[in-house]
Design a protein around this motif. Structure first.
Motif, PDB file in Angstrom:
ATOM      1  N   GLY A 247      65.309 -58.177  21.613  1.00  8.80           N
ATOM      2  CA  GLY A 247      64.468 -57.031  21.888  1.00  8.80           C
ATOM      3  C   GLY A 247      65.102 -56.145  22.941  1.00  8.80           C
ATOM      4  N   ALA A 248      64.422 -55.035  23.212  1.00 10.24           N
ATOM      5  CA  ALA A 248      64.968 -54.066  24.141  1.00 10.24           C
ATOM      6  C   ALA A 248      64.852 -54.520  25.579  1.00 10.24           C
ATOM      7  N   GLY A 249      63.878 -55.352  25.880  1.00 11.62           N
ATOM      8  CA  GLY A 249      63.679 -55.785  27.247  1.00 11.62           C
ATOM      9  C   GLY A 249      63.238 -57.230  27.273  1.00 11.62           C
ATOM     10  N   VAL A 250      62.906 -57.695  28.482  1.00 13.74           N
ATOM     11  CA  VAL A 250      62.384 -59.049  28.647  1.00 13.74           C
ATOM     12  C   VAL A 250      60.875 -58.998  28.437  1.00 13.74           C
ATOM     13  N   SER A 251      60.388 -59.820  27.542  1.00 18.89           N
ATOM     14  CA  SER A 251      58.974 -59.804  27.202  1.00 18.89           C
ATOM     15  C   SER A 251      58.296 -61.073  27.704  1.00 18.89           C
ATOM     16  N   GLN A 252      57.173 -60.906  28.378  1.00 20.77           N
ATOM     17  CA  GLN A 252      56.433 -62.063  28.877  1.00 20.77           C
ATOM     18  C   GLN A 252      55.017 -62.042  28.331  1.00 20.77           C
ATOM     19  N   SER A 253      54.514 -63.234  28.035  1.00 24.46           N
ATOM     20  CA  SER A 253      53.138 -63.337  27.566  1.00 24.46           C
ATOM     21  C   SER A 253      52.512 -64.642  28.068  1.00 24.46           C
ATOM     22  N   PRO A 254      51.189 -64.650  28.304  1.00 28.70           N
ATOM     23  CA  PRO A 254      50.329 -63.471  28.247  1.00 28.70           C
ATOM     24  C   PRO A 254      50.569 -62.564  29.450  1.00 28.70           C
ATOM     25  N   ARG A 255      50.024 -61.394  29.405  1.00 33.15           N
ATOM     26  CA  ARG A 255      50.157 -60.458  30.525  1.00 33.15           C
ATOM     27  C   ARG A 255      49.262 -60.895  31.684  1.00 33.15           C
ATOM     28  N   TYR A 256      48.088 -61.414  31.342  1.00 32.14           N
ATOM     29  CA  TYR A 256      47.137 -61.923  32.333  1.00 32.14           C
ATOM     30  C   TYR A 256      46.609 -63.265  31.838  1.00 32.14           C
ATOM     31  N   LYS A 257      46.379 -64.173  32.783  1.00 33.02           N
ATOM     32  CA  LYS A 257      45.825 -65.482  32.435  1.00 33.02           C
ATOM     33  C   LYS A 257      44.873 -65.917  33.536  1.00 33.02           C
ATOM     34  N   VAL A 258      43.646 -66.227  33.142  1.00 31.09           N
ATOM     35  CA  VAL A 258      42.691 -66.798  34.075  1.00 31.09           C
ATOM     36  C   VAL A 258      42.493 -68.250  33.674  1.00 31.09           C
ATOM     37  N   ALA A 259      42.701 -69.154  34.608  1.00 26.88           N
ATOM     38  CA  ALA A 259      42.583 -70.578  34.328  1.00 26.88           C
ATOM     39  C   ALA A 259      41.607 -71.203  35.308  1.00 26.88           C
ATOM     40  N   LYS A 260      40.850 -72.151  34.814  1.00 31.75           N
ATOM     41  CA  LYS A 260      39.982 -72.924  35.700  1.00 31.75           C
ATOM     42  C   LYS A 260      40.836 -73.970  36.408  1.00 31.75           C
ATOM     43  N   ARG A 261      40.509 -74.244  37.646  1.00 31.02           N
ATOM     44  CA  ARG A 261      41.257 -75.235  38.413  1.00 31.02           C
ATOM     45  C   ARG A 261      41.303 -76.545  37.648  1.00 31.02           C
ATOM     46  N   GLY A 262      42.498 -77.093  37.528  1.00 33.21           N
ATOM     47  CA  GLY A 262      42.683 -78.341  36.800  1.00 33.21           C
ATOM     48  C   GLY A 262      43.180 -78.146  35.384  1.00 33.21           C
ATOM     49  N   GLN A 263      43.113 -76.912  34.900  1.00 37.31           N
ATOM     50  CA  GLN A 263      43.559 -76.603  33.535  1.00 37.31           C
ATOM     51  C   GLN A 263      45.082 -76.490  33.499  1.00 37.31           C
ATOM     52  N   ASP A 264      45.676 -76.807  32.353  1.00 37.73           N
ATOM     53  CA  ASP A 264      47.105 -76.619  32.148  1.00 37.73           C
ATOM     54  C   ASP A 264      47.346 -75.234  31.557  1.00 37.73           C
ATOM     55  N   VAL A 265      48.446 -74.584  31.957  1.00 39.25           N
ATOM     56  CA  VAL A 265      48.785 -73.279  31.397  1.00 39.25           C
ATOM     57  C   VAL A 265      50.250 -73.267  30.966  1.00 39.25           C
ATOM     58  N   ALA A 266      50.556 -72.403  30.014  1.00 43.88           N
ATOM     59  CA  ALA A 266      51.932 -72.225  29.543  1.00 43.88           C
ATOM     60  C   ALA A 266      52.238 -70.749  29.500  1.00 43.88           C
ATOM     61  N   LEU A 267      53.307 -70.346  30.162  1.00 39.61           N
ATOM     62  CA  LEU A 267      53.706 -68.947  30.239  1.00 39.61           C
ATOM     63  C   LEU A 267      55.021 -68.793  29.480  1.00 39.61           C
ATOM     64  N   ARG A 268      55.093 -67.736  28.683  1.00 39.11           N
ATOM     65  CA  ARG A 268      56.247 -67.577  27.798  1.00 39.11           C
ATOM     66  C   ARG A 268      57.126 -66.417  28.244  1.00 39.11           C
ATOM     67  N   CYS A 269      58.424 -66.590  28.061  1.00 37.64           N
ATOM     68  CA  CYS A 269      59.389 -65.527  28.355  1.00 37.64           C
ATOM     69  C   CYS A 269      60.355 -65.386  27.195  1.00 37.64           C
ATOM     70  N   ASP A 270      60.451 -64.143  26.673  1.00 35.75           N
ATOM     71  CA  ASP A 270      61.436 -63.808  25.648  1.00 35.75           C
ATOM     72  C   ASP A 270      62.516 -62.959  26.305  1.00 35.75           C
TER      73      ASP A 270
END
Lengths: 114, 115
Positions: free
Chosen positions: B1-24
């Protein structure tokens, strides 16, 4: 830990004036880079100066590097309202070698009044 | 792609929850970095990949943080059992060079808020 320390922390100028921002660092470096960050956005690479260079120009930007004083300055000439942003200096440390990473300062908030 | 893409743009998580952030990253870029930026601060280094190899993870704040880049392109930063102090913007950057000789291209980041 943050190596670069920018000065001043905040700067407010009138459109058309020049803005000078300073950065000091602690270790030996391969190069020093300046980045701009608009609110809520990622960082945009502005200019890179290598450790064996003393001055570099890019459009309205002029950056200097004094390795004896471990300091750099970024000059933006003829500022515009669109230059309003946070500016960060970042060093590519000589010790990092092949495992290259940037160490950023805390940033300078520049406000350009129309 | 033309630039570096990250998703999601915003993430709200409850304490104790697992999250996964992506980078292209930009196609063909060898080097990939993850940074954490707290409010009003500069980015702090987390980890560095050269192709699929994770060469430096010295900045990961705890063993709850894990990053991978299995095929040398897309990377995922995973945070397990999120805590409030994990709230920050997570920035991904990539570079064609093996070293920082030419600057880095950053994505717009993922703003993580842990409630």
């Amino acid at each position: 830990s943050q190596q670069g320390e920018e000065d001043p922390q905040a700067l407010s100028i009138q459109e058309g004036e020049n803005a000078t921002m300073n950065c000091s660092y602690k270790t030996s470096i391969n190069n020093l880079q300046w980045y701009r960050q608009n609110s809520g956005r990622g960082l945009v690479h502005l200019i890179l100066i290598r450790s064996n260079e003393r001055e570099k120009h890019s459009g309205r930007l002029r950056v200097t590097l004094d390795t004896s004083k471990k300091s750099s300055s970024l000059l933006i000439t003829a500022s515009r309202a669109a230059d309003t942003a946070s500016y960060f200096c970042a060093t590519d440390d000589r010790a990092s070698g092949a495992n290259s990473k940037l160490t950023f300062g805390k940033g300078i908030t520049l406000s350009v009044r129309p | 792609g033309a630039g570096v893409s990250q998703s999601p743009r915003y993430k709200v998580a409850k304490r104790g929850q697992d999250v996964a952030l992506r980078c292209d990253p930009i196609s063909g870029h060898v080097s990939l970095f993850w940074y954490q930026q707290a409010l009003g601060q500069g980015p702090e280094f987390l980890t560095y990949f050269q192709n699929e190899a994770q060469l430096d993870k010295s900045g990961l704040p705890s063993d709850r943080f894990f990053a991978e880049r299995p095929e040398g392109s897309v990377s995922t930063l995973k945070i397990q059992r999120t805590q409030q102090e994990d709230s920050a913007v997570y920035l991904c950057a990539s570079s064609l060079a093996l070293t920082g000789s030419f600057g880095y291209t950053f994505g717009s980041g993922t703003r993580l808020t842990v409630v």
